[in-house]
Structures are given as C-alpha cells and as structure tokens.
Design a protein around this motif. Structure first.
Motif, PDB file in Angstrom:
ATOM      1  N   GLY A  56       0.662  -1.303  -0.025  1.00 30.16           N
ATOM      2  CA  GLY A  56      -0.018  -0.046  -0.023  1.00 30.16           C
ATOM      3  C   GLY A  56       0.847   1.131   0.047  1.00 30.16           C
ATOM      4  N   GLU A  57       1.984   1.122   0.820  1.00 23.90           N
ATOM      5  CA  GLU A  57       3.015   2.387   0.721  1.00 23.90           C
ATOM      6  C   GLU A  57       3.733   2.732  -0.597  1.00 23.90           C
ATOM      7  N   LEU A  58       3.758   1.507  -1.104  1.00 25.13           N
ATOM      8  CA  LEU A  58       4.555   1.759  -2.519  1.00 25.13           C
ATOM      9  C   LEU A  58       3.391   2.225  -3.427  1.00 25.13           C
TER      10      LEU A  58
ATOM     11  N   THR B 224      20.101  18.848   3.858  1.00 26.73           N
ATOM     12  CA  THR B 224      19.517  17.630   3.879  1.00 26.73           C
ATOM     13  C   THR B 224      19.499  16.778   5.176  1.00 26.73           C
ATOM     14  N   LEU B 225      18.428  16.568   5.681  1.00 25.06           N
ATOM     15  CA  LEU B 225      18.308  15.690   6.831  1.00 25.06           C
ATOM     16  C   LEU B 225      17.342  14.420   6.704  1.00 25.06           C
ATOM     17  N   ASP B 226      17.712  13.349   7.363  1.00 29.16           N
ATOM     18  CA  ASP B 226      16.685  12.309   7.288  1.00 29.16           C
ATOM     19  C   ASP B 226      15.637  12.518   8.462  1.00 29.16           C
TER      20      ASP B 226
ATOM     21  N   THR C 162      11.597   9.400  -0.064  1.00 34.35           N
ATOM     22  CA  THR C 162      11.379   8.243   0.824  1.00 34.35           C
ATOM     23  C   THR C 162      12.652   7.188   0.816  1.00 34.35           C
ATOM     24  N   VAL C 163      13.229   6.857   1.724  1.00 39.49           N
ATOM     25  CA  VAL C 163      14.352   5.936   2.085  1.00 39.49           C
ATOM     26  C   VAL C 163      13.771   4.670   2.771  1.00 39.49           C
ATOM     27  N   ARG C 164      13.769   3.315   2.451  1.00 36.21           N
ATOM     28  CA  ARG C 164      13.229   2.288   3.256  1.00 36.21           C
ATOM     29  C   ARG C 164      14.349   2.006   4.067  1.00 36.21           C
ATOM     30  N   ARG C 165      14.086   1.597   5.154  1.00 31.94           N
ATOM     31  CA  ARG C 165      14.918   1.168   6.394  1.00 31.94           C
ATOM     32  C   ARG C 165      14.204   0.198   7.155  1.00 31.94           C
TER      33      ARG C 165
ATOM     34  N   LYS D 122       7.914   7.972  11.280  1.00 35.86           N
ATOM     35  CA  LYS D 122       6.799   8.572  12.195  1.00 35.86           C
ATOM     36  C   LYS D 122       6.455  10.124  12.375  1.00 35.86           C
ATOM     37  N   ILE D 123       7.580  10.724  12.007  1.00 40.23           N
ATOM     38  CA  ILE D 123       7.581  12.030  12.135  1.00 40.23           C
ATOM     39  C   ILE D 123       6.993  12.607  10.995  1.00 40.23           C
ATOM     40  N   ALA D 124       7.298  11.953   9.574  1.00 37.74           N
ATOM     41  CA  ALA D 124       6.758  12.347   8.444  1.00 37.74           C
ATOM     42  C   ALA D 124       5.250  12.139   8.500  1.00 37.74           C
ATOM     43  N   ASP D 125       4.904  10.970   9.037  1.00 34.03           N
ATOM     44  CA  ASP D 125       3.451  10.650   8.976  1.00 34.03           C
ATOM     45  C   ASP D 125       2.807  11.435   9.832  1.00 34.03           C
TER      46      ASP D 125
END
Length: 309
Positions: free
Chosen positions: A131-133, A220-222, A249-252, A226-229
């Motif tokens: 769903g996120e993709l 640039t900061l990562d 978006t960077v998957r971790r 949960k903050i982005a949400d």
C-alpha cells in the motif's frame, strides 16, 4: 461482550455510505458506533484520533472492534503494529469485514510467548508495504505531472485557502483594522492563508526586504517516518509543506525515513510541529513516536544558524 464499530472518512466531501453497507451486511449485533469527524486523515496515528481513543476508553476485555476496511483505521506498517499491540494489551478482538485483511485473525498470538504470530506479522507488513509503494508511486506521478504542466506554462499546486471571490473582502476588512486572527476565524482558514491574501499590505514589508539577512542555504536531513506521518496530517506553512512533499522516501528495514532538503529555519519549524508527539493531556505519548521526535530533534539541533557551508 460489546461490538464496537469504528468509522472514518478522509475528507468532508465523503460519506460513510459504503462503510455502512459493508457493516450492515456483516450483521453486527447491537453495535456501539464511534465515528470520527469528517476529514480525519488516515495519516494521523489512530491512537491520537479522538473517536478511536474514546473507543479504547469505552472497551472492556473480550469486546470486538469492527471496521469495514483496514485503511479506515490504520495507514502504514507502524500504525498497524502499534494498534495490534494496544488491542492485545486490552484483550480486544479486531474484525475487518472487507478487503485484503478480511480473512485474517490479526490478533492471533503465540500461545507461549504472547507475541504476534510471525505469519500474521509478515502478511501485515507485506500488504502494508504494498500500500505504501502504491501511494509513493502516485505521489511521484503527481509530481511529474505538475512539472509537465509547469513546462507548458500552467501553474500547479493547491488552490488558495482563501477563495478568489473572498480575497477582496479579506483585504478590505484587513485595511479597516480587522486582525489576521479574527479574519482566520471568520473564514475558517489558517492565519498563514490570511497573511498570504494580504501579503502586500503587511506593514514594514519593504523595509524588511531591504534589511533581510543573507539567506540560509538548504541542508538535507533524514526525518524518521513516524515524524513524516505526523507532519503529513498537520497544518503547515507553504514552505514547510513544500519541503515535506518534495522529500525522498528511503526504506529502512520495516520502516522508512524521509530525506528532506530545506533551510535550517524550516527544519526547526517542522520540529516545533512535532511537539504533540511528546504527549498531551488528552493524548498520551506513543513511545515510538516520542523516540522518533527526539532523533529528529538531535539532527536539527546540530544545525548552526545562518548560511550553511
């Protein structure tokens, strides 16, 4: 044992008609309904939504929570696992009546360890990631479409919060002495929207532009996912919203980070917007969100004021 029904729509132009149909066909006996205010975004963590919090306060061990589709309650892997942990803690069952999760017992736990079954966790994470993709692809296509429109001379982006037909009235009222805060209340928009409508009328504008300090350079900061949400569901100023929307978006592992490029001042403003994640009187802090906010705070605090080299 009570049957607790949860309903939500994402915009105030939508209705719960489809949810009502699915839940009616399910034949739920004596439902106790908790319905969020229209426009409650799925990006807001379920544990911070007023009606879902009320549902949890009302619930007793053995009760069942009913929803029409999973996305009415949660968005993303982190939200799902957080909610399942709370339901397990309170000994509540979850019943989904339509969609990919409808045939699963999402509250199934290992009889000895009490942990969520690995097969359930894997399926939940896989479906949530899919769903996120899909949402990420839609956002990328939208961005490409806006760039193509700009190349043709068309202006994209959101419509002004203050409608064109009301702008003249807003400006007139401002010149007559009406405050920005009062105008925002009158038109049910943010103060930033009013400032945009009367930007050229604000006092000392020219002097401020002449005396403005040298601009800061973007850094640039990562940003933890949960903050982005949280920020996606928060009312932001245009510069803050633009920085967030253009993040990468960077998957971790099971989660993600959003790589945001903005001037330090905007990063600090975004951090200020995350203060509710430390908990409020009406909504206790979620440990994972509080930890994410502190991680972002450490990165923002490392920035130095003024131009970055």
């Amino acid at each position: 044992m009570a049957n607790l029904v949860y309903k939500r729509v994402s915009t105030d132009q939508q209705s719960t008609a489809r949810q009502d149909l699915v839940l009616t066909e399910a034949g739920i006996e004596d439902p106790v309904v908790f319905e969020e205010a229209p426009g409650t975004s799925s990006r807001l963590h379920p544990l911070q939504r007023p009606k879902f919090r009320a549902l949890l306060d009302y619930a007793r061990p053995g009760d069942t929570v009913h929803i029409s589709e999973m996305f009415r309650l949660v968005r993303g892997t982190g939200h799902i696992l957080d909610v399942l942990d709370v339901l397990h803690r309170d000994r509540l069952a979850l019943r989904i009546h339509d969609g990919a999760f409808s045939a699963m017992d999402l509250t199934a736990r290992h009889p000895r360890t009490g942990e969520l079954l690995s097969t359930v966790k894997f399926t939940v994470q896989t479906l949530a990631a899919a769903g996120e993709l899909q949402r990420d692809l839609q956002r990328e296509l939208t961005y490409d479409g806006l760039r193509a429109a700009e190349a043709k001379g068309n202006k994209g982006g959101r419509r002004p919060a203050v409608a064109a037909a009301q702008t003249a009235d807003v400006r007139t009222a401002y010149l007559e002495g009406r405050s920005i805060a009062a105008l925002a209340r009158d038109h049910r928009v943010s103060r930033g929207a009013i400032r945009t409508a009367v930007a050229d009328l604000l006092p000392d504008r020219a002097a401020a532009e002449e005396d403005a300090p040298a601009p800061e350079l973007p850094v640039t900061l990562d940003m933890p996912g949960k903050i982005a949400d949280h920020l996606h569901t928060t009312e932001l100023e245009p510069a803050e919203r633009a920085a967030l929307d253009q993040g990468v978006t960077v998957r971790r592992g099971q989660g993600y980070t959003l790589r945001v490029t903005a001037v330090p001042a905007v990063h600090r403003q975004l951090l200020d917007r995350c203060q509710p994640l430390d908990g409020t009187q009406g909504a206790p802090a979620v440990p994972a969100q509080r930890k994410a906010r502190r991680e972002y705070e450490n990165r923002v605090s490392a920035l130095k004021p003024g131009p970055q080299r």
